[in-house]
Motif scaffolding. Structure first.
Motif, mmCIF file in Angstrom:
data_model
loop_
_atom_site.group_PDB
_atom_site.id
_atom_site.type_symbol
_atom_site.label_atom_id
_atom_site.label_comp_id
_atom_site.label_asym_id
_atom_site.label_seq_id
_atom_site.Cartn_x
_atom_site.Cartn_y
_atom_site.Cartn_z
ATOM 1 N N PHE A 87 0.849 -1.192 0.000
ATOM 2 C CA PHE A 87 0.000 0.000 0.000
ATOM 3 C C PHE A 87 0.879 1.234 0.000
ATOM 4 N N ASP A 88 0.483 2.197 -0.783
ATOM 5 C CA ASP A 88 1.254 3.430 -0.889
ATOM 6 C C ASP A 88 1.114 4.264 0.375
ATOM 7 N N VAL A 89 2.255 4.668 0.926
ATOM 8 C CA VAL A 89 2.278 5.560 2.077
ATOM 9 C C VAL A 89 3.270 6.661 1.744
ATOM 10 N N ASP A 90 2.833 7.916 1.913
ATOM 11 C CA ASP A 90 3.742 9.024 1.623
ATOM 12 C C ASP A 90 4.827 9.122 2.694
ATOM 13 N N SER A 91 5.849 9.922 2.415
ATOM 14 C CA SER A 91 6.997 9.995 3.327
ATOM 15 C C SER A 91 6.609 10.554 4.699
ATOM 16 N N THR A 92 5.685 11.487 4.741
ATOM 17 C CA THR A 92 5.238 12.025 6.030
ATOM 18 C C THR A 92 4.526 10.941 6.838
ATOM 19 N N GLY A 93 3.723 10.147 6.173
ATOM 20 C CA GLY A 93 3.028 9.044 6.848
ATOM 21 C C GLY A 93 4.008 8.016 7.381
ATOM 22 N N ARG A 94 5.033 7.702 6.598
ATOM 23 C CA ARG A 94 6.053 6.745 7.063
ATOM 24 C C ARG A 94 6.807 7.296 8.273
ATOM 25 N N LEU A 95 7.157 8.582 8.194
ATOM 26 C CA LEU A 95 7.859 9.214 9.313
ATOM 27 C C LEU A 95 6.989 9.207 10.568
ATOM 28 N N LEU A 96 5.722 9.484 10.402
ATOM 29 C CA LEU A 96 4.792 9.501 11.520
ATOM 30 C C LEU A 96 4.605 8.100 12.109
ATOM 31 N N LEU A 97 4.509 7.092 11.252
ATOM 32 C CA LEU A 97 4.389 5.712 11.740
ATOM 33 C C LEU A 97 5.623 5.318 12.558
ATOM 34 N N GLY A 98 6.796 5.684 12.060
ATOM 35 C CA GLY A 98 8.030 5.378 12.796
ATOM 36 C C GLY A 98 8.100 6.110 14.128
ATOM 37 N N ALA A 99 7.725 7.382 14.129
ATOM 38 C CA ALA A 99 7.765 8.165 15.365
ATOM 39 C C ALA A 99 6.774 7.613 16.390
ATOM 40 N N MET A 100 5.583 7.259 15.943
ATOM 41 C CA MET A 100 4.576 6.730 16.870
ATOM 42 C C MET A 100 4.981 5.349 17.397
ATOM 43 N N THR A 101 5.688 4.573 16.584
ATOM 44 C CA THR A 101 6.205 3.285 17.055
ATOM 45 C C THR A 101 7.208 3.513 18.178
ATOM 46 N N PHE A 102 8.090 4.488 17.994
ATOM 47 C CA PHE A 102 9.073 4.807 19.034
ATOM 48 C C PHE A 102 8.391 5.267 20.312
ATOM 49 N N VAL A 103 7.397 6.137 20.191
ATOM 50 C CA VAL A 103 6.685 6.636 21.369
ATOM 51 C C VAL A 103 5.986 5.479 22.080
ATOM 52 N N MET A 104 5.341 4.603 21.314
ATOM 53 C CA MET A 104 4.664 3.448 21.931
ATOM 54 C C MET A 104 5.660 2.550 22.655
ATOM 55 N N PHE A 105 6.823 2.326 22.042
ATOM 56 C CA PHE A 105 7.841 1.477 22.669
ATOM 57 C C PHE A 105 8.329 2.109 23.963
ATOM 58 N N PHE A 106 8.561 3.418 23.956
ATOM 59 C CA PHE A 106 9.019 4.115 25.156
ATOM 60 C C PHE A 106 7.973 4.027 26.261
ATOM 61 N N ILE A 107 6.736 4.264 25.927
ATOM 62 C CA ILE A 107 5.653 4.183 26.921
ATOM 63 C C ILE A 107 5.509 2.747 27.412
ATOM 64 N N TRP A 108 5.633 1.787 26.514
ATOM 65 C CA TRP A 108 5.509 0.368 26.877
ATOM 66 C C TRP A 108 6.595 -0.022 27.885
ATOM 67 N N LEU A 109 7.815 0.450 27.661
ATOM 68 C CA LEU A 109 8.915 0.118 28.577
ATOM 69 C C LEU A 109 8.702 0.685 29.973
ATOM 70 N N ASN A 110 8.077 1.847 30.055
ATOM 71 C CA ASN A 110 7.952 2.545 31.331
ATOM 72 C C ASN A 110 6.569 2.441 31.957
ATOM 73 N N SER A 111 5.781 1.456 31.553
ATOM 74 C CA SER A 111 4.430 1.320 32.094
ATOM 75 C C SER A 111 4.358 0.189 33.108
ATOM 76 N N ASP A 112 3.442 0.360 34.041
ATOM 77 C CA ASP A 112 3.189 -0.643 35.069
ATOM 78 C C ASP A 112 2.007 -1.491 34.618
ATOM 79 N N PHE A 113 2.263 -2.729 34.217
ATOM 80 C CA PHE A 113 1.220 -3.614 33.722
ATOM 81 C C PHE A 113 0.686 -4.546 34.799
ATOM 82 N N SER A 114 1.081 -4.347 36.056
ATOM 83 C CA SER A 114 0.604 -5.237 37.108
ATOM 84 C C SER A 114 -0.870 -4.980 37.370
ATOM 85 N N GLU A 115 -1.541 -6.015 37.810
ATOM 86 C CA GLU A 115 -2.962 -5.894 38.099
ATOM 87 C C GLU A 115 -3.164 -5.015 39.329
ATOM 88 N N LYS A 116 -4.314 -4.419 39.438
ATOM 89 C CA LYS A 116 -4.595 -3.452 40.483
ATOM 90 C C LYS A 116 -4.453 -4.043 41.890
#
Length: 168
Positions: A87-116
């Motif tokens: 599927f065609d994705v423009d360069s801005t879309g690719r950059l945004l997908l990469g940036a959001m992946t990084f943000v998700m990974f950072f948040i994932w590393l620093n989140s508390d997933f333990s049950e309440k």
């Protein structure tokens, strides 16, 4: 997989950030010439945040530990969407997908997933340990320590005097 002990982000913050990431991808797709991939990925991220059991969930279907691994799957899908040729994705879309992946990974590393319930027990245990550590000693214990200190000083003085007499 905690990053730094004591620096864990609460789960509600994790969910809110996921909603925002999905919203950013969807909003950016309105301006993109090829909007399908960012829009679909944004909806997928928002759906993933909505089904996790937590304070910001819309449809609490999966627990936090399952959500943890669903996040990994979503991040992998973001990387695949970033590099896929179908599927065609423009360069801005690719950059945004990469940036959001990084943000998700950072948040994932620093989140508390333990049950309440586990967190409540841990907090109660931490409070109890802190109280014991910072507890003031009882007056009886203070008196005993003061008596031992004075007695030790008197005994040291007697030994010193005796040693001085023996040397003369």
């Amino acid at each position: 997989m905690p990053a730094i002990e004591g620096a864990q982000r609460p789960f509600w913050m994790h969910q809110i950030v996921e909603y925002l990431i999905g919203l950013v991808l969807i909003a950016a797709s309105f301006q993109a010439p090829k909007p399908m991939v960012p829009a679909v990925m944004g909806m997928l991220i928002m759906f993933n945040a909505a089904i996790a059991k937590g304070p910001a969930s819309a449809f609490p279907l999966v627990g936090r530990t399952v959500h943890r691994w669903l996040d990994v799957v979503v991040m992998l899908l973001l990387v695949v969407a970033l590099f896929q040729p179908a599927f065609d994705v423009d360069s801005t879309g690719r950059l945004l997908l990469g940036a959001m992946t990084f943000v998700m990974f950072f948040i994932w590393l620093n989140s508390d997933f333990s049950e309440k319930t586990e967190r409540k027990q841990d907090k109660h245990q931490q409070k109890t340990e802190r109280r014991e550590r910072l507890a003031r000693p009882a007056s009886e214990e203070i008196g005993k320590k003061a008596g031992r200190a004075v007695g030790g000083g008197v005994n040291a003085a007697k030994r010193f005097r005796k040693k001085m007499k023996d040397q003369q």
